[in-house]
Motif scaffolding. Structure first.
Motif, PDB file in Angstrom:
ATOM      1  N   GLN A  48       0.855  -1.177   0.000  1.00 58.11           N
ATOM      2  CA  GLN A  48       0.000   0.000   0.000  1.00 58.11           C
ATOM      3  C   GLN A  48       0.892   1.228   0.000  1.00 58.11           C
ATOM      4  O   GLN A  48       1.510   1.578   0.993  1.00 58.11           O
ATOM      5  CB  GLN A  48      -0.906  -0.004   1.246  1.00 58.11           C
ATOM      6  CG  GLN A  48      -1.827   1.181   1.349  1.00 58.11           C
ATOM      7  CD  GLN A  48      -2.931   1.124   0.309  1.00 58.11           C
ATOM      8  OE1 GLN A  48      -3.281   0.066  -0.162  1.00 58.11           O
ATOM      9  NE2 GLN A  48      -3.463   2.264  -0.051  1.00 58.11           N
ATOM     10  N   PHE A  59      -2.168   5.411   4.456  1.00 53.68           N
ATOM     11  CA  PHE A  59      -3.403   4.738   4.859  1.00 53.68           C
ATOM     12  C   PHE A  59      -3.994   5.370   6.106  1.00 53.68           C
ATOM     13  O   PHE A  59      -5.168   5.659   6.190  1.00 53.68           O
ATOM     14  CB  PHE A  59      -3.097   3.258   5.083  1.00 53.68           C
ATOM     15  CG  PHE A  59      -4.234   2.443   5.609  1.00 53.68           C
ATOM     16  CD1 PHE A  59      -3.994   1.332   6.377  1.00 53.68           C
ATOM     17  CD2 PHE A  59      -5.547   2.777   5.335  1.00 53.68           C
ATOM     18  CE1 PHE A  59      -5.030   0.570   6.859  1.00 53.68           C
ATOM     19  CE2 PHE A  59      -6.588   2.021   5.815  1.00 53.68           C
ATOM     20  CZ  PHE A  59      -6.322   0.921   6.583  1.00 53.68           C
ATOM     21  N   ASP A  75      -8.371   5.826  10.370  1.00 53.41           N
ATOM     22  CA  ASP A  75      -8.337   6.192   8.966  1.00 53.41           C
ATOM     23  C   ASP A  75      -9.476   7.135   8.620  1.00 53.41           C
ATOM     24  O   ASP A  75      -9.891   7.239   7.488  1.00 53.41           O
ATOM     25  CB  ASP A  75      -8.394   4.957   8.066  1.00 53.41           C
ATOM     26  CG  ASP A  75      -9.680   4.192   8.223  1.00 53.41           C
ATOM     27  OD1 ASP A  75     -10.327   4.370   9.265  1.00 53.41           O
ATOM     28  OD2 ASP A  75     -10.033   3.435   7.306  1.00 53.41           O
ATOM     29  N   SER A 132      -6.375  -1.201   1.598  1.00 52.70           N
ATOM     30  CA  SER A 132      -6.826  -0.029   2.357  1.00 52.70           C
ATOM     31  C   SER A 132      -8.203  -0.244   2.971  1.00 52.70           C
ATOM     32  O   SER A 132      -8.689   0.604   3.724  1.00 52.70           O
ATOM     33  CB  SER A 132      -6.861   1.202   1.447  1.00 52.70           C
ATOM     34  OG  SER A 132      -7.745   0.990   0.358  1.00 52.70           O
TER      35      SER A 132
END
Length: 533
Positions: free
Chosen positions: A34, A38, A53, A497
């Protein structure tokens, strides 16, 4: 970031290639990195539930999911049905099945009508035509069920079938199972794969052979090397094991930062790979490493996966400790948690004690299964040892004492999220993924659906219930330091994610989209100091 990375040592950083479950062992695992940021790296918001997040200013009430701060008409969250004392669990989940179209209600009404005696369904028929009427009624019933089933999606069809099984309506259940059989696939979409295993559980329950089916599944396990490779696949392509190992390692290392003699009791040591990371960390401690002793509690499944007893774990950890310069000793406690007694743990005066419960306590039967109540007995036993810290990681499910239908819906909702999280990592026709799901996940699903009483060993509780049990046993919550969440954030950058991280009531939650899947928490005796102090 340097402080975080010291707790997160990737598997390839190890110089010990013999440590099976942290090496590739011929298994190629490709993880998508990723690259985008994030998580927000801000400090924890001063709210009851911090979402890492999302906007840190959002506050979440304690009876809502930590992953869904607001409810909308299109995604309304309901408070979890309280079949157990959830004691303020912060997680409330979406309803497992959408009833807005009335299809499930239609099928239930159909079942009720068809369960009436045949004489009520056709009073004008003479006794001499009973055989013909019965046959005609059976065909009519089957056609009506098939007509409704054709308009149900897989999730609705599974729940309808579970309702028929619960009502002992064998004929309706068999018709629905035949429909399901044509729509499930172990190499299909996540819902198709999960449905294949849930269907097997329903068949076993309908035939009252749940216990036999489950035992047969356990007897027909793959070879040790095969099972170990399947477990390795799950270890690498999902973050759930790493979440448990890394969060507990940070908790234990911080609690023991000033201790010179450390004793860790691991009640589910498995391959022992968790402690490889901790040994490397302790080797870098300023002023020299402490003496480390680990007591490993075992079960037969882990022994089968290892291809041998706990001495294999002890030898591997001793080799790593020697190469790292960490004084080390290993104690073998080869027995299940239900059998553990004080004398099996060999606690010594002068050693600072840490206890680790990684995805283990939900296998201990409680007061609803046996008067022995090993779940609370084990907690009281640990409390009597005066540990400095206790690390607890558990799946966030409500299946312990829930009746069959609520338990079925919870199993469906939970594992749907888990199968979706696995789906993004490997092709659907990948045989390693298929075998990993079959041998490492499906057996638990079958046990949850088909078995009851002492035969049902999968008995999960939500964090609120665990919190109540630990408080009653004499423990107090130990606030997690920011390093715990920061370490997991770094690890999760390797994954999709869609994985979420949140903090609520002192516990750290990991989830997939809006579904919480596991929690990590720390506990201490009332006189102990908080972590980091």
């Amino acid at each position: 970031m340097q402080q975080v990375q010291q707790y997160y040592t990737p598997c390839h950083a190890s110089d010990n290639s013999n440590f099976n479950d942290c090496s590739n062992s011929g298994t190629e695992v490709s993880l998508k990195t990723q690259n985008d940021k994030f998580f927000t790296m801000d400090s924890f918001p001063a709210t009851d539930c911090a979402i890492y997040d999302a906007d840190p200013s959002v506050s979440v009430s304690s009876n809502r999911s930590p992953f869904s701060p607001q409810c909308s008409q299109s995604n309304m969250f309901e408070q979890r049905r309280s079949y157990e004392n959830t004691s303020g669990s912060p997680v409330s989940l979406c309803s497992g099945v959408d009833d807005s179209n009335g299809k499930k209600h239609e099928l239930r009404e159909l079942n009720n009508n068809l369960l009436r005696p045949e004489s009520d369904s056709n009073d004008s028929c003479s006794c001499s035509l009973n055989g013909v009427v019965s046959k005609h009624f059976s065909l009519t019933r089957q056609n009506q069920v098939l007509d409704v089933a054709s308009r149900l999606d897989l999730k609705e069809l599974l729940v309808a079938c579970a309702e028929a099984v619960d009502e002992a309506d064998t004929s309706t259940a068999e018709v629905l199972m035949n429909v399901l059989e044509k729509r499930v696939s172990v190499s299909g979409e996540p819902m198709q794969r999960l449905s294949a295993y849930m269907l097997e559980g329903l068949r076993a329950r309908l035939l009252s052979s749940g216990s036999n089916i489950y035992k047969k599944l356990k007897c027909n396990e793959p070879t040790s090397s095969e099972l170990l490779s399947y477990m390795q696949v799950l270890y690498h392509i999902t973050p759930y094991f790493k979440f448990a190992y890394m969060s507990a390692n940070v908790v234990i290392s911080e609690a023991m930062k000033n201790e010179n003699r450390i004793h860790i009791i691991d009640f589910q040591i498995a391959q022992g790979s968790q402690w490889m990371f901790l040994i490397h960390y302790l080797a870098r401690r300023p002023g020299g490493p402490p003496f480390l002793r680990i007591t490993g509690v075992d079960d037969s499944q882990s022994a089968h996966a290892r291809g041998g007893g706990l001495q294999l774990v002890g030898e591997r950890l001793a080799s790593i400790a020697k190469s790292s310069g960490v004084p080390f000793e290993f104690h073998n406690a080869a027995l299940s948690g239900c059998m553990v007694k004080l004398e099996n743990l060999r606690v010594r005066h002068g050693e600072s004690l840490a206890v680790n419960f990684p995805y283990m306590l939900h296998h201990m039967p409680d007061e609803s299964v046996s008067t022995m109540n090993h779940r609370d007995r084990l907690l009281r036993l640990v409390k009597s040892l005066s540990p400095k810290i206790v690390a607890l990681v558990e799946q966030e499910m409500n299946t312990n004492t829930a009746p069959f239908l609520p338990r079925f819906r919870e199993t469906l909702d939970y594992h749907k999220a888990m199968f979706e999280s696995v789906d993004v990592t490997r092709p659907r026709n990948d045989m390693q993924r298929i075998r990993s799901e079959e041998h490492c996940i499906a057996r638990d699903v079958v046990n949850l659906i088909a078995c009851e009483g002492a035969d049902r060993v999968e008995r999960h509780e939500v964090f609120g219930k665990w919190r109540s049990r630990l408080l009653m046993a004499g423990f107090t919550p130990c606030p997690l330091s920011p390093s715990v969440a920061e370490t997991i954030k770094v690890m999760l950058k390797e994954y999709s994610s869609n994985f979420r991280l949140a903090k609520s009531q002192g516990a750290l939650y990991i989830g997939w989209n809006n579904r919480a899947l596991a929690t990590s928490s720390a506990w201490q005796l009332p006189h102990s100091l908080p972590l980091g102090s």
